[in-house]
Enzyme design. Sequence first.
Site, PDB file in Angstrom:
ATOM      1  N   LYS A 199      61.888 -42.394  28.554  1.00 44.46           N
ATOM      2  CA  LYS A 199      61.192 -42.027  27.322  1.00 44.46           C
ATOM      3  C   LYS A 199      62.085 -41.086  26.522  1.00 44.46           C
ATOM      4  O   LYS A 199      62.402 -39.983  26.977  1.00 44.46           O
ATOM      5  CB  LYS A 199      59.876 -41.348  27.662  1.00 44.46           C
ATOM      6  CG  LYS A 199      59.075 -40.959  26.444  1.00 44.46           C
ATOM      7  CD  LYS A 199      57.693 -40.510  26.836  1.00 44.46           C
ATOM      8  CE  LYS A 199      56.896 -40.078  25.630  1.00 44.46           C
ATOM      9  NZ  LYS A 199      55.586 -39.573  26.011  1.00 44.46           N
ATOM     10  N   LYS A 251      60.746 -46.666  26.287  1.00 46.63           N
ATOM     11  CA  LYS A 251      60.009 -46.244  25.102  1.00 46.63           C
ATOM     12  C   LYS A 251      60.872 -45.333  24.258  1.00 46.63           C
ATOM     13  O   LYS A 251      61.459 -44.410  24.827  1.00 46.63           O
ATOM     14  CB  LYS A 251      58.776 -45.485  25.583  1.00 46.63           C
ATOM     15  CG  LYS A 251      57.919 -44.898  24.511  1.00 46.63           C
ATOM     16  CD  LYS A 251      56.812 -44.123  25.154  1.00 46.63           C
ATOM     17  CE  LYS A 251      56.011 -43.460  24.043  1.00 46.63           C
ATOM     18  NZ  LYS A 251      55.012 -42.572  24.538  1.00 46.63           N
TER      19      LYS A 251
END
Length: 329
Positions: A199, A251
Amino acid sequence: MSFPDIRPRRLRRTPAIRRLVEETRLSPAELILPLFVKEGLTEPRPIGSMPGVVQHSRESLRKVAHEAVSAGIGGLMLFGVPEDANKDETGSAGLDPDGILNVGLRDVIAEVGDATVVMGDLCLDEFTSHGHCGVLAPDGSVDNDATLQVYAEMAVAQAVAGAHVVGPSGMMDGQIGVIRKALDRAGHQDVGVLAYAVKYAGAFYGPFREAVESTLQGDRRQYQQDPPNLREALREVDLDVAEGADMVMVKPALPYLDVIAAVRDRVTVPVAAYQVSGEYSMIEAAAANGWIDRERAILESLTSIKRAGAQITLTYWALEAAHLLRTRY
Ligand code: PBG
């Protein structure tokens, strides 16, 4: 004048032949719809920076969960937005069985049961008064190990509420192992973990912060990853798989297609990607200005994410994409 012997264009001539040779084909079953449920709402409330996305009331949440099942959507990822008065230093409303996220999980499970995969965001940022993903040390930094203990309890609370899968998104070191152990010890061996393994601390979460009414000052660069780094992403993925992640996520998605491809090559667990709020809002804004063909851009972006190697995609367009796919040919 010489003419080509080999003509790739033959396979592009009609819609039927293009369909026949299509290499990447999306289906609703691989899409996960992220949903926001806001405490105290009686009507869904639009999110200004995400046209078409709302904060749900408990009632509208149940309705949309049902629609998602009818559309064949693969999963739901639930985010809870507490009332301001219920935010505190340690994010305790995230652990409370009567906190909005756990209530929302129970509601959705009551509505759809096992007909789709119901997931809870496992992070404290919606619940803390300071907006960070963990609890703070006296110097104001996020205390990794103190946060792990909270995540362990939060995981069990979500499992008790009925979540099939928990989605730890806080990027604390060791979070997957601690959550796995806590779930197992509490008898929730069958609750899965979708690890937000990779992330990035990028600029594309802006609209989400409005969606969850984030109180964050500053940024998350001390725990989320630095956008230039790919090898570090693989290290994170290796750790999460070793700690017991059932699925791993990258992500954001579109700016990190190379990362998705590298992760896909590396692991045998399913790879997911999160087409985040900023990716959504960019296309919506360009389309609203008449600068881009909205529906084509939606499907093209989702197809690219899959082509890069994501087997599962979280997207705010999941429902609409399912309808577009159904009428596509
Ligand atoms: C953290 C979390 C975030 C998103 C999902 N989980 C925000 C953040 O890291 O600041 C972003 C999702 C999006 O932008 O669509 N709980």
